[in-house]
Write a protein that holds these residues in place. Structure first.
Motif, short mmCIF file in Angstrom:
data_model
loop_
_atom_site.label_atom_id
_atom_site.label_comp_id
_atom_site.label_asym_id
_atom_site.label_seq_id
_atom_site.Cartn_x
_atom_site.Cartn_y
_atom_site.Cartn_z
N GLY A 83 -1.21 9.28 -3.73
CA GLY A 83 -0.84 10.29 -4.71
C GLY A 83 -1.51 10.09 -6.04
N ASP B 197 -0.36 5.07 -0.13
CA ASP B 197 0.18 6.09 -1.00
C ASP B 197 -0.99 6.57 -1.86
N TYR C 269 -1.01 2.40 6.13
CA TYR C 269 -1.23 3.66 5.43
C TYR C 269 -1.10 3.47 3.92
N SER D 188 0.80 -1.22 0.00
CA SER D 188 0.00 0.00 0.00
C SER D 188 0.84 1.27 0.00
N THR D 189 2.16 1.13 0.13
CA THR D 189 3.03 2.31 0.08
C THR D 189 3.55 2.57 -1.33
N ARG D 190 3.24 1.70 -2.26
CA ARG D 190 3.65 1.86 -3.65
C ARG D 190 2.45 2.24 -4.50
N CYS D 191 2.52 3.38 -5.12
CA CYS D 191 1.40 3.89 -5.90
C CYS D 191 1.02 2.93 -7.03
#
Length: 450
Positions: free
Chosen positions: A119, A117, A115, A82-85
């Protein structure tokens, strides 16, 4: 059929019968016969459950299976970073495909972290795809948001859609989250009054923030036709409201006598300091978990050994080691973990990382609870008191300890080597999510037979 016959000309009913009698591996081998046989590898009855791994290694495989099976699979688990777009976008596209599948019954999100990403508008697209899955589906039985705080904070519409389309069917709902900062976070603007609409609910996870007296009353006084709760999982971060009292727990247990309760404290010093106020004798406490809270409540551990003798199955404590493991003072009383092993007759799992433990107490735990399925203690957390026999060789002392514990457990047992300890135990800047996300997400796995 004669040798050299046209295998592709076999009737569909015959091919389906052939494939139904083969093992999964044999079906894959048979699918290489010809193009027509290849298509029979992907009949809906052969792929009711799929785990899509969107990592770099599993990406191509998941894309292939989603193109073949997303339209009919019934139970889906999506594992992604989930931290890699890029993986958030892949998950969004997969959810879009699943939204066209009216047969989907179970959806579990398994992100790597608590959490996102978000973006480039990926969060908004993700949420819209998730809403479409809920809106277009015919009968959703299970939904897990994967312990993700931002999904919980944006789930008001998802909850409304669940009530509108799936209230009579939903059996398992998991809204519990892990906070990026458990000392300061915003509360989403929704209540859980809608829980009463889910007349078939059997498994629920939520944050302690939402465990209000009204929610407890709703869970305890559901319709007579509603099945009893089988499991309730609560994540504690802050303790900002009046604790749920003994009467409320007693009423809930009377309505769901076989319910299992899991309490998880994540980065919650506030929760550990208020643990004696949270625990109530009537709680059917089954699993207790504490991760990076910075303290240990010996009084609460003693209460557990007194009141949860017939319910406690597992206890996990993982704490950071600053200069040394947490040294709890029990003065002249018995060690609280030894008392747990003695009194809690159903205890099967004991994990103590970052907690200083006397080697004599570790041996006593193994002797008192020889049926422990898992006993996890790192070598760096075991100490020898001054009155112990002096060992000339530290390695000899560790081997002797492991032999004594192995003898009591009736199986080979070893201390956990330091390289197997989660890095966040030793390093302040390491990602702590790796130490607990898998275990917390396992609580949110679909286990109820429909």
């Amino acid at each position: 059929m004669a040798a050299g016959g046209d295998w592709a000309s076999l009737p569909s009913v015959v091919l389906e019968d052939i494939f139904s009698k083969l093992s999964p591996k044999d079906r894959i081998r048979a699918s290489s016969t010809c193009h027509k046989w290849r298509e029979y590898l992907f009949l809906p009855q052969f792929w009711p459950v799929i785990t899509f791994n969107l990592s770099y290694k599993g990406r191509s495989r998941s894309r292939f299976f989603s193109s073949k099976c997303a339209k009919f699979v019934k139970e889906v688990t999506i594992e992604f970073n989930s931290t890699r777009c890029s993986q958030v976008w892949d998950c969004t596209r997969l959810l879009e495909l699943l939204s066209r599948n009216g047969q989907l019954e179970c959806l579990s999100l398994r992100p790597s972290n608590c959490y996102f990403d978000g973006g480039d508008g990926s969060l908004e697209s993700f949420l819209e795809s998730l809403r479409l899955v809920v809106k277009r589906n015919r009968r959703l039985l299970h939904l897990s948001l994967g312990c993700t705080e931002i999904l919980l904070n944006n789930s008001q519409e998802v909850l409304s859609l669940l009530v509108k389309y799936h209230a009579p069917y939903l059996q398992s709902l998991h809204l519990a989250s892990v906070k990026e900062d458990s000392s300061s976070y915003s509360m989403p603007f929704f209540g859980l009054d809608c829980i009463s609409a889910f007349s078939n609910l059997r498994s629920l996870s939520l944050d302690y923030d939402f465990l209000s007296p009204k929610v407890m009353f709703t869970l305890a006084h559901r319709q007579h036709t509603a099945p009893p709760l089988q499991s309730l999982s609560i994540h504690v971060h802050r303790v900002g409201h009046q604790p749920i009292n003994e009467k409320m727990w007693k009423e809930l247990v009377e309505s769901s006598p076989n319910m299992e309760l899991t309490l998880s404290f994540v980065h919650s010093l506030d929760g550990i300091q208020a643990l004696l106020d949270i625990l109530k004798p009537s709680m059917p406490l089954t699993h207790f978990r504490q991760y990076f809270c910075g303290d240990i409540s010996v009084a609460a551990l003693n209460m557990m050994s007194n009141h949860y003798r017939s319910t406690l199955h597992s206890l996990t404590i993982i704490e950071a080691i600053e200069m040394q493991p947490i040294n709890y003072n029990n003065y002249d009383t018995e060690d609280p973990f030894v008392m747990l092993a003695w009194r809690c007759t159903r205890l099967e799992v004991l994990k103590l990382i970052g907690v200083s433990l006397d080697q004599k107490d570790l041996v006593a735990i193994a002797r008192l609870r020889s049926g422990l399925r898992e006993l996890m203690v790192p070598s760096c957390c075991v100490f020898w008191s001054e009155e112990d026999e002096d060992y000339y060789d530290e390695d000899e002392a560790l081997l002797d300890l492991q032999y004594k514990v192995s003898e009591s457990l009736g199986r080979r047992w070893q201390l956990l080597p330091e390289f197997s300890v989660p890095p966040a135990v030793f390093f302040r800047n390491a990602n702590a999510d790796n130490a607990y996300m898998n275990e917390l997400l396992e609580d949110q796995t679909w286990r109820i037979n429909s």
